[in-house]
Design a protein around this motif. Structure first.
Motif, PDB file in Angstrom:
ATOM      1  N   SER A   1     -13.909   6.292  -0.468  1.00 27.97           N
ATOM      2  CA  SER A   1     -14.438   4.924  -0.381  1.00 27.97           C
ATOM      3  C   SER A   1     -14.912   4.414  -1.741  1.00 27.97           C
ATOM      4  O   SER A   1     -14.660   3.268  -2.111  1.00 27.97           O
ATOM      5  CB  SER A   1     -15.608   4.864   0.622  1.00 27.97           C
ATOM      6  OG  SER A   1     -15.185   5.187   1.910  1.00 27.97           O
TER       7      SER A   1
ATOM      8  N   GLU B   1     -13.130   1.098  -1.521  1.00 24.87           N
ATOM      9  CA  GLU B   1     -13.986  -0.087  -1.607  1.00 24.87           C
ATOM     10  C   GLU B   1     -14.375  -0.368  -3.057  1.00 24.87           C
ATOM     11  O   GLU B   1     -14.570  -1.524  -3.440  1.00 24.87           O
ATOM     12  CB  GLU B   1     -15.257   0.142  -0.781  1.00 24.87           C
ATOM     13  CG  GLU B   1     -14.996   0.345   0.711  1.00 24.87           C
ATOM     14  CD  GLU B   1     -16.268   0.721   1.442  1.00 24.87           C
ATOM     15  OE1 GLU B   1     -17.342   0.768   0.790  1.00 24.87           O
ATOM     16  OE2 GLU B   1     -16.203   0.970   2.658  1.00 24.87           O
TER      17      GLU B   1
ATOM     18  N   SER C   1       0.825  -1.193   0.000  1.00 26.44           N
ATOM     19  CA  SER C   1       0.000   0.000   0.000  1.00 26.44           C
ATOM     20  C   SER C   1       0.866   1.252   0.000  1.00 26.44           C
ATOM     21  O   SER C   1       1.896   1.319   0.667  1.00 26.44           O
ATOM     22  CB  SER C   1      -0.907  -0.007   1.231  1.00 26.44           C
ATOM     23  OG  SER C   1      -1.705   1.147   1.260  1.00 26.44           O
TER      24      SER C   1
ATOM     25  N   GLN D   1      -5.954   2.479  -3.611  1.00 22.56           N
ATOM     26  CA  GLN D   1      -5.593   1.233  -2.928  1.00 22.56           C
ATOM     27  C   GLN D   1      -6.406   1.012  -1.664  1.00 22.56           C
ATOM     28  O   GLN D   1      -6.465  -0.109  -1.159  1.00 22.56           O
ATOM     29  CB  GLN D   1      -4.099   1.223  -2.612  1.00 22.56           C
ATOM     30  CG  GLN D   1      -3.220   1.057  -3.849  1.00 22.56           C
ATOM     31  CD  GLN D   1      -1.742   1.036  -3.518  1.00 22.56           C
ATOM     32  OE1 GLN D   1      -1.299   1.646  -2.553  1.00 22.56           O
ATOM     33  NE2 GLN D   1      -0.964   0.343  -4.327  1.00 22.56           N
ATOM     34  N   ARG D   2      -7.023   2.054  -1.153  1.00 19.77           N
ATOM     35  CA  ARG D   2      -7.841   1.933   0.059  1.00 19.77           C
ATOM     36  C   ARG D   2      -9.336   1.977  -0.237  1.00 19.77           C
ATOM     37  O   ARG D   2     -10.155   1.835   0.678  1.00 19.77           O
ATOM     38  CB  ARG D   2      -7.492   3.066   1.031  1.00 19.77           C
ATOM     39  CG  ARG D   2      -6.120   2.915   1.657  1.00 19.77           C
ATOM     40  CD  ARG D   2      -5.710   4.186   2.393  1.00 19.77           C
ATOM     41  NE  ARG D   2      -4.492   3.985   3.167  1.00 19.77           N
ATOM     42  CZ  ARG D   2      -3.279   3.947   2.662  1.00 19.77           C
ATOM     43  NH1 ARG D   2      -3.106   4.103   1.358  1.00 19.77           N
ATOM     44  NH2 ARG D   2      -2.233   3.743   3.428  1.00 19.77           N
TER      45      ARG D   2
ATOM     46  N   ALA E   1      -5.000   8.724   8.626  1.00 22.20           N
ATOM     47  CA  ALA E   1      -5.111   7.431   7.956  1.00 22.20           C
ATOM     48  C   ALA E   1      -3.809   7.004   7.308  1.00 22.20           C
ATOM     49  O   ALA E   1      -3.491   5.811   7.241  1.00 22.20           O
ATOM     50  CB  ALA E   1      -6.227   7.479   6.911  1.00 22.20           C
ATOM     51  N   HIS E   2      -3.022   7.964   6.834  1.00 22.86           N
ATOM     52  CA  HIS E   2      -1.793   7.652   6.102  1.00 22.86           C
ATOM     53  C   HIS E   2      -0.538   7.830   6.945  1.00 22.86           C
ATOM     54  O   HIS E   2       0.565   7.589   6.451  1.00 22.86           O
ATOM     55  CB  HIS E   2      -1.692   8.543   4.856  1.00 22.86           C
ATOM     56  CG  HIS E   2      -2.694   8.213   3.792  1.00 22.86           C
ATOM     57  ND1 HIS E   2      -2.400   7.415   2.707  1.00 22.86           N
ATOM     58  CD2 HIS E   2      -4.000   8.564   3.661  1.00 22.86           C
ATOM     59  CE1 HIS E   2      -3.472   7.297   1.945  1.00 22.86           C
ATOM     60  NE2 HIS E   2      -4.453   7.992   2.499  1.00 22.86           N
TER      61      HIS E   2
ATOM     62  N   ASN F   1       1.379   5.336   0.738  1.00 20.25           N
ATOM     63  CA  ASN F   1       0.912   6.288   1.729  1.00 20.25           C
ATOM     64  C   ASN F   1       1.286   7.702   1.332  1.00 20.25           C
ATOM     65  O   ASN F   1       2.305   7.940   0.685  1.00 20.25           O
ATOM     66  CB  ASN F   1       1.520   5.992   3.102  1.00 20.25           C
ATOM     67  CG  ASN F   1       0.943   4.752   3.735  1.00 20.25           C
ATOM     68  OD1 ASN F   1      -0.266   4.614   3.845  1.00 20.25           O
ATOM     69  ND2 ASN F   1       1.802   3.846   4.152  1.00 20.25           N
TER      70      ASN F   1
END
Length: 292
Positions: free
Chosen positions: A157, A184, A2, A181-182, A31-32, A4
């Motif tokens: 998302s 949905e 992943s 990459q994060r 989050a990152h 960042n």
């Protein structure tokens, strides 16, 4: 593996809507695991010509006082968001007509989060700053709309990636990888003429994302003919229906982030933005990530 974001800037102005910009930037930084810097970059209060040195001196005092109050309000807003998130957040103040300092800061950052300009509500943003950041800045821009029915907590998302087989779109796609990459759900969307034939350009972009562990759905939308009424509107451009269709499709698919290339060029000190870019900047309803 992943990807960042490591260095973020939240661009603050004199509008209370900057709280939404700061809050989203703070959430992304958390989050990152990124470092976040708040930047209060606005034009100084206007000054004019005065008939006497006394009047000029008084005007200068009032201007200094007013700008000091603007800095205090921005600092208080930053402190409020920092307290709500439970993290420290510093703020740098730049009150200058020049955008050079802001441009330089973007060259050592991964993302600049800023608010959409509301033409009905001046917020102190220097004239032309947004366009220059888009065309000459060193990192992608994440715009937060001033009218937004989608909770910003969802931003990233369900991502709609607007694709054209151009350098700007390719840059935007790469810059968006930490978001994709994060996500949905990721959808690659492009516009085509009804009689277009040949290999589908989206397949190459889909294969590229798959190399980064991202599965993307594909969608081809078709250009519609503009009406005579649209063409007669003074601010209308031939590409305006494309931006409108993207926003409509984003609403239909419940997307909470649009990724797109920002098209334009500089000619001396005059900035010219493409029709889709200009329409999206004025009409966005969800956050938009742009790269040039």
């Amino acid at each position: 593996m992943s990807m960042n974001l490591r260095s973020l800037i939240a661009l603050v102005n004199d509008s209370p809507r900057s709280a939404a910009v700061l809050t989203l930037a703070q959430r992304l930084a958390s989050a990152h695991g990124a470092q976040l810097q708040a930047l209060h970059a606005v034009a100084p209060s206007a000054s004019g010509a005065y008939l006497s040195p006394e009047a000029s001196s008084l005007a200068l005092e009032l201007r200094v006082e007013a700008d000091g109050q603007r800095r205090e309000r921005a600092a208080a807003l930053v402190a409020q968001v920092a307290a709500a998130s439970g993290s420290a957040l510093s703020c740098t103040h730049l009150m200058s007509e020049s955008t050079l300092e802001v441009l330089q800061m973007t060259r050592n950052s991964d993302l600049l989060v800023l608010g959409q300009t509301d033409p009905q509500t001046p917020d102190g943003t220097a004239q032309g700053l947004i366009g220059r950041l888009l065309i000459s800045g060193g990192c992608p821009l994440l715009f937060v709309p001033y009218v937004n029915d989608t909770p910003l907590e969802r931003c990233g998302s369900r991502v709609l990636v607007a694709w054209r087989d151009t350098r700007e779109s390719a840059r935007a796609l790469r810059d968006a990888l930490p978001f994709l990459q994060r996500a949905e759900r990721v959808e690659l969307v492009r516009f085509a003429d009804h009689d277009e034939a040949g290999p589908e350009p989206l397949l190459r972009a889909q294969a590229y994302l798959r190399q980064h562990g991202i599965e993307a759905e594909l969608k081809v939308l078709h250009h519609r003919e503009s009406s005579l009424g649209e063409r007669l509107v003074t601010h209308w451009t031939p590409d305006a229906p494309v931006a409108e269709a993207l926003l409509s499709h984003a609403a239909d698919t419940d997307a909470d982030l649009i990724v797109m290339g920002g098209f334009g060029h500089t000619r001396l000190w005059e900035l010219v933005l493409g029709g889709v870019t200009r329409t999206m900047l004025s009409s966005m309803t969800i956050p938009v990530l742009m790269s040039h």
